[in-house]
Design a protein around this motif. Structure first.
Motif, PDB file in Angstrom:
ATOM      1  N   LEU A  30       0.941  -3.017  12.072  1.00 28.11           N
ATOM      2  CA  LEU A  30       1.024  -3.152  10.621  1.00 28.11           C
ATOM      3  C   LEU A  30      -0.281  -3.655  10.046  1.00 28.11           C
ATOM      4  O   LEU A  30      -0.699  -3.238   8.950  1.00 28.11           O
ATOM      5  N   LEU A  31      -0.963  -4.546  10.728  1.00 26.17           N
ATOM      6  CA  LEU A  31      -2.247  -5.051  10.249  1.00 26.17           C
ATOM      7  C   LEU A  31      -3.298  -3.950  10.212  1.00 26.17           C
ATOM      8  O   LEU A  31      -4.072  -3.837   9.253  1.00 26.17           O
ATOM      9  N   VAL A  32      -3.313  -3.091  11.223  1.00 23.36           N
ATOM     10  CA  VAL A  32      -4.285  -1.979  11.258  1.00 23.36           C
ATOM     11  C   VAL A  32      -4.023  -0.998  10.117  1.00 23.36           C
ATOM     12  O   VAL A  32      -4.941  -0.541   9.429  1.00 23.36           O
ATOM     13  N   VAL A  33      -2.733  -0.644   9.892  1.00 20.01           N
ATOM     14  CA  VAL A  33      -2.390   0.281   8.801  1.00 20.01           C
ATOM     15  C   VAL A  33      -2.770  -0.316   7.463  1.00 20.01           C
ATOM     16  O   VAL A  33      -3.269   0.378   6.566  1.00 20.01           O
ATOM     17  N   HIS A  34      -2.545  -1.596   7.277  1.00 22.72           N
ATOM     18  CA  HIS A  34      -2.895  -2.258   6.019  1.00 22.72           C
ATOM     19  C   HIS A  34      -4.391  -2.185   5.753  1.00 22.72           C
ATOM     20  O   HIS A  34      -4.835  -1.945   4.628  1.00 22.72           O
ATOM     21  N   VAL A  35      -5.190  -2.366   6.778  1.00 26.97           N
ATOM     22  CA  VAL A  35      -6.650  -2.318   6.612  1.00 26.97           C
ATOM     23  C   VAL A  35      -7.118  -0.905   6.298  1.00 26.97           C
ATOM     24  O   VAL A  35      -7.983  -0.680   5.443  1.00 26.97           O
ATOM     25  N   LEU A  36      -6.532   0.111   6.993  1.00 28.10           N
ATOM     26  CA  LEU A  36      -6.968   1.491   6.786  1.00 28.10           C
ATOM     27  C   LEU A  36      -6.612   2.012   5.402  1.00 28.10           C
ATOM     28  O   LEU A  36      -7.301   2.866   4.850  1.00 28.10           O
ATOM     29  N   THR A  37      -5.508   1.576   4.826  1.00 30.81           N
ATOM     30  CA  THR A  37      -5.066   2.079   3.520  1.00 30.81           C
ATOM     31  C   THR A  37      -5.511   1.184   2.372  1.00 30.81           C
ATOM     32  O   THR A  37      -5.063   1.381   1.241  1.00 30.81           O
ATOM     33  N   TRP A  38      -6.363   0.224   2.627  1.00 27.25           N
ATOM     34  CA  TRP A  38      -6.785  -0.684   1.561  1.00 27.25           C
ATOM     35  C   TRP A  38      -7.580   0.043   0.493  1.00 27.25           C
ATOM     36  O   TRP A  38      -7.437  -0.201  -0.692  1.00 27.25           O
ATOM     37  N   GLY A  39      -8.423   1.020   0.911  1.00 30.19           N
ATOM     38  CA  GLY A  39      -9.263   1.714  -0.072  1.00 30.19           C
ATOM     39  C   GLY A  39      -8.455   2.559  -1.043  1.00 30.19           C
ATOM     40  O   GLY A  39      -8.752   2.614  -2.233  1.00 30.19           O
ATOM     41  N   GLU A  40      -7.422   3.260  -0.558  1.00 24.19           N
ATOM     42  CA  GLU A  40      -6.619   4.111  -1.442  1.00 24.19           C
ATOM     43  C   GLU A  40      -5.854   3.285  -2.459  1.00 24.19           C
ATOM     44  O   GLU A  40      -5.700   3.681  -3.610  1.00 24.19           O
ATOM     45  N   ARG A  41      -5.365   2.105  -2.059  1.00 19.93           N
ATOM     46  CA  ARG A  41      -4.574   1.298  -2.978  1.00 19.93           C
ATOM     47  C   ARG A  41      -5.409   0.577  -4.009  1.00 19.93           C
ATOM     48  O   ARG A  41      -4.899   0.105  -5.009  1.00 19.93           O
ATOM     49  N   THR A  42      -6.718   0.444  -3.744  1.00 24.67           N
ATOM     50  CA  THR A  42      -7.587  -0.227  -4.717  1.00 24.67           C
ATOM     51  C   THR A  42      -8.206   0.723  -5.717  1.00 24.67           C
ATOM     52  O   THR A  42      -8.812   0.282  -6.689  1.00 24.67           O
ATOM     53  N   GLN A  43      -8.056   2.093  -5.508  1.00 24.52           N
ATOM     54  CA  GLN A  43      -8.622   3.053  -6.458  1.00 24.52           C
ATOM     55  C   GLN A  43      -7.801   3.056  -7.742  1.00 24.52           C
ATOM     56  O   GLN A  43      -6.578   2.943  -7.702  1.00 24.52           O
ATOM     57  N   PRO A  44      -8.455   3.227  -8.885  1.00 20.53           N
ATOM     58  CA  PRO A  44      -7.700   3.278 -10.154  1.00 20.53           C
ATOM     59  C   PRO A  44      -6.868   4.542 -10.231  1.00 20.53           C
ATOM     60  O   PRO A  44      -7.260   5.588  -9.723  1.00 20.53           O
ATOM     61  N   PRO A  45      -5.699   4.506 -10.875  1.00 18.96           N
ATOM     62  CA  PRO A  45      -4.845   5.703 -10.975  1.00 18.96           C
ATOM     63  C   PRO A  45      -5.495   6.776 -11.838  1.00 18.96           C
ATOM     64  O   PRO A  45      -6.217   6.482 -12.784  1.00 18.96           O
ATOM     65  N   VAL A  46      -5.226   8.052 -11.481  1.00 12.89           N
ATOM     66  CA  VAL A  46      -5.766   9.181 -12.230  1.00 12.89           C
ATOM     67  C   VAL A  46      -5.016   9.293 -13.547  1.00 12.89           C
ATOM     68  O   VAL A  46      -3.782   9.357 -13.574  1.00 12.89           O
ATOM     69  N   PRO A  47      -5.732   9.282 -14.675  1.00 19.90           N
ATOM     70  CA  PRO A  47      -5.032   9.374 -15.967  1.00 19.90           C
ATOM     71  C   PRO A  47      -4.356  10.727 -16.132  1.00 19.90           C
ATOM     72  O   PRO A  47      -4.912  11.756 -15.768  1.00 19.90           O
ATOM     73  N   VAL A  48      -3.155  10.714 -16.692  1.00 16.93           N
ATOM     74  CA  VAL A  48      -2.381  11.929 -16.930  1.00 16.93           C
ATOM     75  C   VAL A  48      -2.417  12.245 -18.411  1.00 16.93           C
ATOM     76  O   VAL A  48      -2.194  11.354 -19.240  1.00 16.93           O
ATOM     77  N   PRO A  49      -2.751  13.488 -18.798  1.00 16.54           N
ATOM     78  CA  PRO A  49      -2.756  13.836 -20.224  1.00 16.54           C
ATOM     79  C   PRO A  49      -1.415  13.533 -20.865  1.00 16.54           C
ATOM     80  O   PRO A  49      -0.365  13.804 -20.290  1.00 16.54           O
ATOM     81  N   VAL A  50      -1.504  12.967 -22.063  1.00 15.41           N
ATOM     82  CA  VAL A  50      -0.267  12.560 -22.741  1.00 15.41           C
ATOM     83  C   VAL A  50       0.611  13.753 -23.062  1.00 15.41           C
ATOM     84  O   VAL A  50       1.829  13.711 -22.924  1.00 15.41           O
ATOM     85  N   GLU A  51      -0.036  14.871 -23.452  1.00 15.25           N
ATOM     86  CA  GLU A  51       0.775  16.002 -23.873  1.00 15.25           C
ATOM     87  C   GLU A  51       1.478  16.673 -22.702  1.00 15.25           C
ATOM     88  O   GLU A  51       2.421  17.433 -22.883  1.00 15.25           O
ATOM     89  N   ASP A  52       0.992  16.426 -21.456  1.00 19.59           N
ATOM     90  CA  ASP A  52       1.618  17.033 -20.295  1.00 19.59           C
ATOM     91  C   ASP A  52       2.640  16.121 -19.641  1.00 19.59           C
ATOM     92  O   ASP A  52       3.250  16.486 -18.645  1.00 19.59           O
ATOM     93  N   THR A  53       2.809  14.916 -20.156  1.00 21.58           N
ATOM     94  CA  THR A  53       3.703  13.962 -19.522  1.00 21.58           C
ATOM     95  C   THR A  53       5.157  14.369 -19.763  1.00 21.58           C
ATOM     96  O   THR A  53       5.549  14.665 -20.884  1.00 21.58           O
ATOM     97  N   VAL A  54       5.927  14.413 -18.693  1.00 21.62           N
ATOM     98  CA  VAL A  54       7.346  14.714 -18.773  1.00 21.62           C
ATOM     99  C   VAL A  54       8.098  13.581 -18.120  1.00 21.62           C
ATOM    100  O   VAL A  54       7.918  13.309 -16.940  1.00 21.62           O
ATOM    101  N   LEU A  55       8.893  12.901 -18.894  1.00 26.40           N
ATOM    102  CA  LEU A  55       9.636  11.766 -18.363  1.00 26.40           C
ATOM    103  C   LEU A  55      10.829  12.247 -17.547  1.00 26.40           C
ATOM    104  O   LEU A  55      11.364  13.320 -17.795  1.00 26.40           O
ATOM    105  N   PRO A  56      11.245  11.473 -16.551  1.00 23.66           N
ATOM    106  CA  PRO A  56      12.449  11.837 -15.798  1.00 23.66           C
ATOM    107  C   PRO A  56      13.641  11.994 -16.725  1.00 23.66           C
ATOM    108  O   PRO A  56      13.928  11.134 -17.540  1.00 23.66           O
ATOM    109  N   GLY A  57      14.343  13.128 -16.567  1.00 26.76           N
ATOM    110  CA  GLY A  57      15.497  13.409 -17.414  1.00 26.76           C
ATOM    111  C   GLY A  57      15.213  14.422 -18.489  1.00 26.76           C
ATOM    112  O   GLY A  57      16.126  15.055 -18.997  1.00 26.76           O
ATOM    113  N   GLU A  58      13.942  14.614 -18.881  1.00 25.95           N
ATOM    114  CA  GLU A  58      13.655  15.580 -19.937  1.00 25.95           C
ATOM    115  C   GLU A  58      13.923  17.000 -19.468  1.00 25.95           C
ATOM    116  O   GLU A  58      14.518  17.803 -20.170  1.00 25.95           O
ATOM    117  N   ALA A  59      13.481  17.292 -18.241  1.00 27.71           N
ATOM    118  CA  ALA A  59      13.719  18.622 -17.715  1.00 27.71           C
ATOM    119  C   ALA A  59      15.181  18.854 -17.396  1.00 27.71           C
ATOM    120  O   ALA A  59      15.635  19.976 -17.343  1.00 27.71           O
TER     121      ALA A  59
END
Length: 724
Positions: A30-59
């Motif tokens: 578990l310690l090794v996995v935590h160290v290897l995935t540290w970079g992905e969890r520290t990256q900022p989230p990719v912004p999603v265009p507002v007009e393309d956002t679909v909330l759960p339940g809309e579809a």
């Protein structure tokens, strides 16, 4: 101290190896996995265009606007209005089949949205490129090159704003460009389906089992049917349809309102063959969804039963089922011929589904789809005087799978030219157009009167019959009888004939149907009291119908599989045709003539030459079809000869004399048919039933007919109040 030593030696000593061999390595991993995935969890989230956002339940339910606006909902205020407006545009489209094939109509072209965003607000924006020409099917790579392919459009999973948390992943399932997300809703008042958050089907009115078929390669809707399995027998229609679907197709079952009451072992075994786990548990008003692949494994299933204390008043809770599956890499094209007919067949089977042998790869030729009748019978009927003058008009509605069975039976029956078969439908449909083109028959759109929404089905049928008589028999109707809004007649009629066979799109004719018509047609010329010939017998049951060469007269009009001569049309039907505002049927005037003249007659066979198979219609539906029409016998051969005396005795004077002599020479039999089964011998038992028309005796009449194994819903097929 003794107790402490016991715990240390017997408990802690045994736990030491477990901690050393299991817990310590697991903690290190578990310690090794935590160290290897540290970079992905520290990256900022990719912004999603507002007009393309679909909330759960809309579809899941685009028809209901949310009442509460959540803090995280950053869509514009008119987001739901846009969804509803897009749906309304599809509903109001000129091509009605766009409703059936809504995904193809709603898919934007690749890169079209990016161009709009790039040039938004610019006056010198370049014009949009013309749509790409749709390419034909390719046989070598066995793929469908289609601009509307889900992989190349905004329908793809990568562009549908479906995040990793929303994907339904299974063990060993890797999300690729062929992966799509299918969402299905089943409730008491609606059925809804979306593919990658784009609506592909909605059912808001019809009760029963909603079945939607998706192409395994393109993901498009190839067939939609609704089976009201609340009624007994309707499941047989569903079983036939699913059996005719091509292998590899994705089939979705969803219940609206109620669909379990009429399900017996036939329907439930079909669902179990598709992998259903809850097929045996389905009960009254339960909700249920099944997604499976024809000939493959089940993809997903969900079930909601009715609360026990509210069984008589409530439904099962609404279901929302979402699953991911991979589309096929290839289109699954069949190795048929390369001629024009086979290429047309290939395209038809890629666009539509539920047509049995027509789309089975094992059937190499289109001609092999049909039953082969003896060529000698074809040659004999082609020499008949009626052959070049006979035509067939098929009254069709939006039931292409029923129409397929009717046209298939017409093509298998010798005695009529295929170019003299015309299908009349009031609304345009791409599926019906493609079907008639594949069969090589003519198609005519009749249109509907302007106030079609405010009139009854008999009036719609009457308008269509008026159009048929005008186009095929050169009929002229009074101006007051012509409705407004129907399609304009062409300068030249479709064809001209003196004998017209009228079929509905849920009638299957026998292989000797036209042989029977050719044999009996001379009576129309010799006896003016015969108004027409029907190929249908209401009493064609196993106990009371067996002879292929026995025919009868009846003074009750029968409109099923009816051949009408031009004489009857011009002398009895047109003069009594109802006015345009009337609610009467097209044959009401002919029924009046029959009531006034007891010698007027319709000829019909003892063994029926056609069978009614439709479970959805205006007069015949569900339980009525199952109880009175499913057991009808139909002729299955052309290998017999009709003696001349069977035709000669159909004239009025000869028929009355023959029937009277039959009664006089018969031996009376006293037997309780309602309680015991009669010991039939080789010779048939002829029973005559007389009815004086007294309404008080109707119950006794129907009870007697039921005991004899005949049609007992009401009296049909009698001649001057006598049934034989």
């Amino acid at each position: 101290m003794g107790l402490v030593n016991i715990v240390r030696r017997r408990v802690l000593a045994r736990m030491h190896p477990i901690c050393k061999r299991v817990l310590v390595p697991a903690g290190a991993l578990l310690l090794v996995v935590h160290v290897l995935t540290w970079g992905e969890r520290t990256q900022p989230p990719v912004p999603v265009p507002v007009e393309d956002t679909v909330l759960p339940g809309e579809a899941l339910d685009p028809l209901s606007k949310p009442r509460v606006r959540h803090l995280h909902d950053r869509r514009p205020d008119n987001a739901f209005d846009t969804v509803l407006r897009s749906a309304a545009q599809v509903d109001n489209a000129a091509d009605e089949n766009m409703i059936e094939q809504s995904p193809a109509a709603a898919v934007p072209r690749p890169g079209e949205q990016q161009q709009k965003q790039r040039h938004n607000g610019s006056e010198d924006a370049p014009p949009a490129p013309p749509p790409a020409k749709r390419q034909t099917l390719q046989g070598k790579n066995n793929k469908v090159r289609d601009p509307d392919d889900i992989r190349n459009s905004e329908w793809s999973m990568n562009k549908a704003n479906i995040t990793g948390k929303e994907k339904v992943k299974f063990a060993g399932h890797k999300i690729t460009e062929n992966t799509v997300t299918l969402t299905v809703m089943s409730s008491s008042d609606k059925v809804f389906m979306s593919l990658n958050k784009r609506e592909i089907y909605r059912g808001l009115e019809d009760r029963g089992m909603h079945v939607v078929v998706l192409h395994g390669h393109t993901g498009k809707v190839t067939a939609t049917r609704v089976f009201d399995t609340f009624f007994n027998g309707t499941e047989q229609d569903m079983v036939t349809f699913v059996d005719d679907v091509q292998s590899g197709r994705i089939i979705v079952f969803a219940i609206r309102d109620e669909a379990a009451t009429g399900l017996t072992w036939k329907g439930r075994n079909l669902l179990k063959s598709m992998g259903a786990r809850f097929a045996e548990k389905l009960a009254y008003r339960d909700m249920w969804i099944l997604i499976g692949r024809k000939g493959g494994l089940k993809l997903a299933e969900s079930y909601s039963n009715v609360a026990i204390e509210d069984t008589a008043y409530e439904w099962g809770g609404p279901l929302f089922l979402r699953t991911d599956f991979d589309l096929d890499e290839t289109a699954g094209l069949c190795e048929w011929g390369s001629d024009y007919r086979e290429e047309m067949r290939q395209k038809f089977c890629q666009r539509f589904d539920g047509y049995g042998d027509t789309c089975r790869c094992a059937v190499k030729s289109f001609d092999d789809v049909f039953f082969k009748t003896d060529r000698q019978v074809w040659k004999e009927l082609e020499r008949s005087p009626l052959y070049d003058d006979l035509a067939v008009a098929v009254m069709a509605s939006n039931r292409p799978h029923y129409l397929y069975r009717t046209l298939k039976s017409v093509r298998e029956a010798p005695g009529v030219r295929l170019d003299r078969v015309v299908v009349f439908v009031d609304r345009a449909s791409r599926e019906i157009t493609a079907l008639t083109k594949l069969f090589g028959v003519q198609l005519v759109f009749t249109g509907r009167r302007a106030d079609a929404l405010n009139i009854t089905t008999p009036v719609i049928v009457r308008d269509k019959m008026q159009y048929i008589f005008t186009e095929m028999m050169a009929a002229k109707f009074p101006t007051s009888a012509v409705p407004q809004g129907m399609a304009e007649h062409s300068s030249f009629p479709v064809l001209s004939c003196k004998h017209l066979v009228i079929l509905e799109d849920d009638m299957q004719i026998s292989v000797d149907f036209f042989k029977y018509m050719h044999a009996v047609a001379p009576v129309l010329e010799r006896d003016a009291s015969v108004a027409g010939i029907s190929g249908f017998n209401y009493n064609s049951y196993s106990l009371v119908a067996s002879s292929l060469t026995s025919f009868y007269r009846t003074n009750r009009f029968q409109s099923l599989a009816f051949m009408i001569p031009a004489r009857t049309l011009h002398d009895h039907i047109i003069p009594h045709w109802p006015a345009a505002h009337s609610k009467e049927t097209w044959y009401s005037g002919l029924e009046t003539v029959f009531q006034q003249d007891s010698n007027m007659a319709i000829i019909y066979p003892e063994l029926s030459r056609c069978k009614h198979f439709g479970y959805t219609g205006y007069r015949i539906q569900g339980s009525l079809q199952h109880a009175f029409f499913d057991d009808h016998k139909i002729s299955l051969t052309t290998g017999y000869d009709i003696p001349a005396e069977s035709i000669d005795r159909l004239e009025r004077v000869a028929y009355d004399s023959w029937q009277l002599n039959k009664v006089k020479t018969s031996l009376p039999v006293s037997y309780n048919f309602c309680k015991y089964e009669y010991p039939y011998g080789e010779e048939p038992l002829v029973v005559f039933v007389n009815y004086d028309g007294n309404l008080e005796q109707d119950a006794n009449l129907t009870a007697t007919l039921k005991c004899l194994g005949a049609w007992h819903l009401y009296g049909e097929g009698d001649w001057k109040s006598t049934w034989q």
